[in-house]
Write an enzyme that holds these catalytic residues in place. Structure first.
Site, PDB file in Angstrom:
ATOM      1  N   ASP A 236       0.846  -1.195   0.000  1.00 43.51           N
ATOM      2  CA  ASP A 236       0.000   0.000   0.000  1.00 43.51           C
ATOM      3  C   ASP A 236       0.880   1.242   0.000  1.00 43.51           C
ATOM      4  O   ASP A 236       1.587   1.504   0.964  1.00 43.51           O
ATOM      5  CB  ASP A 236      -0.883  -0.005   1.256  1.00 43.51           C
ATOM      6  CG  ASP A 236      -1.780   1.222   1.295  1.00 43.51           C
ATOM      7  OD1 ASP A 236      -2.871   1.165   0.697  1.00 43.51           O
ATOM      8  OD2 ASP A 236      -1.389   2.246   1.893  1.00 43.51           O
TER       9      ASP A 236
ATOM     10  N   TYR B 205       3.761   9.432  -0.023  1.00 42.92           N
ATOM     11  CA  TYR B 205       4.775   8.669   0.730  1.00 42.92           C
ATOM     12  C   TYR B 205       6.152   8.800   0.055  1.00 42.92           C
ATOM     13  O   TYR B 205       7.166   8.431   0.649  1.00 42.92           O
ATOM     14  CB  TYR B 205       4.417   7.185   0.863  1.00 42.92           C
ATOM     15  CG  TYR B 205       3.048   6.893   1.469  1.00 42.92           C
ATOM     16  CD1 TYR B 205       2.333   7.871   2.153  1.00 42.92           C
ATOM     17  CD2 TYR B 205       2.481   5.624   1.372  1.00 42.92           C
ATOM     18  CE1 TYR B 205       1.085   7.602   2.690  1.00 42.92           C
ATOM     19  CE2 TYR B 205       1.232   5.356   1.918  1.00 42.92           C
ATOM     20  CZ  TYR B 205       0.537   6.353   2.560  1.00 42.92           C
ATOM     21  OH  TYR B 205      -0.698   6.086   3.098  1.00 42.92           O
TER      22      TYR B 205
ATOM     23  N   LYS C 295      -2.871   5.882  -4.361  1.00 45.46           N
ATOM     24  CA  LYS C 295      -3.991   6.770  -4.002  1.00 45.46           C
ATOM     25  C   LYS C 295      -3.923   8.101  -4.751  1.00 45.46           C
ATOM     26  O   LYS C 295      -2.845   8.570  -5.110  1.00 45.46           O
ATOM     27  CB  LYS C 295      -3.968   7.034  -2.489  1.00 45.46           C
ATOM     28  CG  LYS C 295      -3.818   5.755  -1.683  1.00 45.46           C
ATOM     29  CD  LYS C 295      -3.967   5.929  -0.196  1.00 45.46           C
ATOM     30  CE  LYS C 295      -3.568   4.656   0.525  1.00 45.46           C
ATOM     31  NZ  LYS C 295      -2.157   4.590   0.867  1.00 45.46           N
TER      32      LYS C 295
ATOM     33  N   HIS D 131      -7.642   9.400  -1.767  1.00 44.04           N
ATOM     34  CA  HIS D 131      -6.948   9.363  -0.466  1.00 44.04           C
ATOM     35  C   HIS D 131      -7.775   9.964   0.677  1.00 44.04           C
ATOM     36  O   HIS D 131      -7.857   9.398   1.768  1.00 44.04           O
ATOM     37  CB  HIS D 131      -5.599  10.083  -0.598  1.00 44.04           C
ATOM     38  CG  HIS D 131      -4.570   9.627   0.378  1.00 44.04           C
ATOM     39  ND1 HIS D 131      -3.224   9.639   0.111  1.00 44.04           N
ATOM     40  CD2 HIS D 131      -4.677   9.136   1.637  1.00 44.04           C
ATOM     41  CE1 HIS D 131      -2.557   9.173   1.162  1.00 44.04           C
ATOM     42  NE2 HIS D 131      -3.421   8.862   2.100  1.00 44.04           N
TER      43      HIS D 131
HETATM   44  P1  NAD Z   1       0.864   1.138  12.034  1.00 43.89           P
HETATM   45  O1  NAD Z   1      -0.267   1.098  12.973  1.00 43.89           O
HETATM   46  O2  NAD Z   1       1.050   0.096  11.001  1.00 43.89           O
HETATM   47  O3  NAD Z   1       2.096   1.265  12.998  1.00 43.89           O
HETATM   48  C1  NAD Z   1       3.284   1.147  12.557  1.00 43.89           C
HETATM   49  C2  NAD Z   1       4.215   1.337  13.745  1.00 43.89           C
HETATM   50  O4  NAD Z   1       4.306   0.127  14.470  1.00 43.89           O
HETATM   51  C3  NAD Z   1       5.525   1.632  13.132  1.00 43.89           C
HETATM   52  O5  NAD Z   1       6.161   2.630  13.886  1.00 43.89           O
HETATM   53  C4  NAD Z   1       6.259   0.308  13.193  1.00 43.89           C
HETATM   54  O6  NAD Z   1       7.615   0.496  13.313  1.00 43.89           O
HETATM   55  C5  NAD Z   1       5.639  -0.352  14.417  1.00 43.89           C
HETATM   56  N1  NAD Z   1       5.519  -1.822  14.305  1.00 43.89           N
HETATM   57  C6  NAD Z   1       5.250  -2.558  13.205  1.00 43.89           C
HETATM   58  N2  NAD Z   1       5.190  -3.874  13.510  1.00 43.89           N
HETATM   59  C7  NAD Z   1       5.414  -3.955  14.851  1.00 43.89           C
HETATM   60  C8  NAD Z   1       5.477  -5.043  15.742  1.00 43.89           C
HETATM   61  N3  NAD Z   1       5.285  -6.294  15.347  1.00 43.89           N
HETATM   62  N4  NAD Z   1       5.727  -4.761  17.053  1.00 43.89           N
HETATM   63  C9  NAD Z   1       5.924  -3.487  17.488  1.00 43.89           C
HETATM   64  N5  NAD Z   1       5.861  -2.412  16.666  1.00 43.89           N
HETATM   65  C10 NAD Z   1       5.624  -2.645  15.364  1.00 43.89           C
HETATM   66  O7  NAD Z   1       0.869   2.616  11.348  1.00 43.89           O
HETATM   67  P2  NAD Z   1       1.288   3.131   9.923  1.00 43.89           P
HETATM   68  O8  NAD Z   1       2.425   2.610   9.270  1.00 43.89           O
HETATM   69  O9  NAD Z   1       1.344   4.573  10.044  1.00 43.89           O
HETATM   70  O10 NAD Z   1      -0.004   2.726   9.048  1.00 43.89           O
HETATM   71  C11 NAD Z   1       0.039   1.564   8.238  1.00 43.89           C
HETATM   72  C12 NAD Z   1      -0.141   1.928   6.805  1.00 43.89           C
HETATM   73  O11 NAD Z   1      -1.424   2.521   6.596  1.00 43.89           O
HETATM   74  C13 NAD Z   1       0.817   3.000   6.285  1.00 43.89           C
HETATM   75  O12 NAD Z   1       2.115   2.495   6.072  1.00 43.89           O
HETATM   76  C14 NAD Z   1       0.095   3.433   5.049  1.00 43.89           C
HETATM   77  O13 NAD Z   1       0.326   2.506   4.000  1.00 43.89           O
HETATM   78  C15 NAD Z   1      -1.369   3.382   5.490  1.00 43.89           C
HETATM   79  N6  NAD Z   1      -1.903   4.700   5.896  1.00 43.89           N
HETATM   80  C16 NAD Z   1      -2.940   5.200   5.177  1.00 43.89           C
HETATM   81  C17 NAD Z   1      -3.489   6.422   5.528  1.00 43.89           C
HETATM   82  C18 NAD Z   1      -4.629   6.954   4.729  1.00 43.89           C
HETATM   83  O14 NAD Z   1      -5.018   8.117   4.923  1.00 43.89           O
HETATM   84  N7  NAD Z   1      -5.208   6.190   3.826  1.00 43.89           N
HETATM   85  C19 NAD Z   1      -3.006   7.148   6.631  1.00 43.89           C
HETATM   86  C20 NAD Z   1      -1.951   6.599   7.348  1.00 43.89           C
HETATM   87  C21 NAD Z   1      -1.422   5.375   6.993  1.00 43.89           C
END
Ligand code: NAD
Length: 287
Positions: free
Chosen positions: A49, A54, A79, A112
């Protein structure tokens, strides 16, 4: 672990999508993207994704291509940027994403954010419908659309959105919105599925939550695995982000256990409507 371990969900048009993918927001360094995507592909991840904001579509495309895995075995989502909702701009933005990803079709393209200030998301939707009809994208959807935004789309659309990507986790369960999506043939997809980039620290401490940690001990799984498994069993597509190889493995190893009904209810009861990202009606020019 293998790609077959991950269930596929069937979208309203019959397209099948992995229920767990890798979110790549904030994975920007070339080396980090390479490590994350190569490791993820080796583990069995087949969905990625990304988004123009990004800043890594190029890197993602190159690494997926270099992996030698067939294009049709990988599910790529990107997006439409907030500033590109005008019909012609949306078509151009889509083409730019395809060019950067070095593909001749996308698997899923999402608006988005609705950006109510511009009030042009219905116009943007007609562009996505055209891209879909012309065969450039296998499925189309939205992101951060609440019920009132979706109802406006339903009034004018010829094709309903197939996915709605939303901030969602046990602290923000958005149950009524998820039910509304499912009732209308739309798969909810969770962003910030682990509580967001600040998990483990303020403002969202989801992985340190006491209930999640006691269930982690009960099931012999990590807190992240319990949270992601809850999402899978709640019929949500989930896209946790990580570039850490052991977290990538951990997040994919959630298909060998089941959370019992009573514990599912317990996890859902953690909901406190705690939103960490922007509210969809307030997110305007961010990207
Ligand atoms: P997330 O909830 O996936 O959290 C990620 C955090 O958790 C990171 O800091 C990572 O290092 C940590 N992490 C990952 N695996 C872990 C584990 N097993 N144990 C402990 N910590 C762990 O948040 P995110 O990356 O911000 O969101 C996921 C995805 O969602 C983004 O990468 C993006 O692709 C998407 N996104 C979309 C929107 C939107 O508006 N559509 C907004 C934000 C994010």
């Amino acid at each position: 672990m293998a790609s077959e371990d991950c269930p596929l969900v069937t979208l309203a048009n019959g397209v099948r999508m992995p229920q767990l993918g890798l979110g790549v927001m904030l994975i920007n360094e070339r080396e980090q993207i390479e490590t994350a995507i190569s490791k993820a592909l080796a583990i069995g991840y087949r969905a990625f994704d990304t988004a123009p904001v990004y800043g890594n579509e190029e890197g993602v495309g190159q690494i997926v291509k270099a992996s030698g895995i067939k294009r049709e075995e990988v599910f790529l989502t990107s997006k439409l940027p907030n500033s590109q909702h005008a019909y012609g701009d949306a078509l151009k933005a889509f083409n730019l994403s395809m060019k950067k990803l070095k593909v001749d079709y996308l698997d899923l393209y999402l608006i988005h954010w609705p950006v109510p200030k511009y009030d042009r998301y219905c116009e943007a939707w007609t562009a996505l419908e055209k891209l879909y009809r012309d065969g450039f994208v296998r499925a189309i959807g939205v992101s951060n659309f609440h019920e009132h935004h979706l109802r406006k789309i339903f009034e004018m659309c010829e094709i309903k959105p197939m996915v709605n990507q939303l901030e969602c986790n046990p602290y923000l369960t958005i149950e009524p919105l998820r039910s509304f999506c499912h009732e209308n043939g739309i798969w909810p997809e969770a962003w910030f599925p682990l509580g967001g980039p600040l998990n483990g620290g303020p403002p969202n401490n989801l992985l340190a939550d006491q209930t999640i940690n006691s269930l982690s001990k009960k099931y012999g799984k990590t807190p992240a695995q319990v949270v992601l498994r809850w999402e899978i069993q709640e019929n949500v597509i989930t896209i946790p982000k990580s570039s850490n190889p052991s977290h990538l493995e951990e997040n994919f190893s959630i298909f060998d256990f089941t959370i019992c009904e009573e514990d599912m209810v317990l996890i859902s009861s953690l909901n406190c409507d705690r939103r960490v990202g922007p509210h969809p009606d307030k997110c305007e020019d961010l990207f």
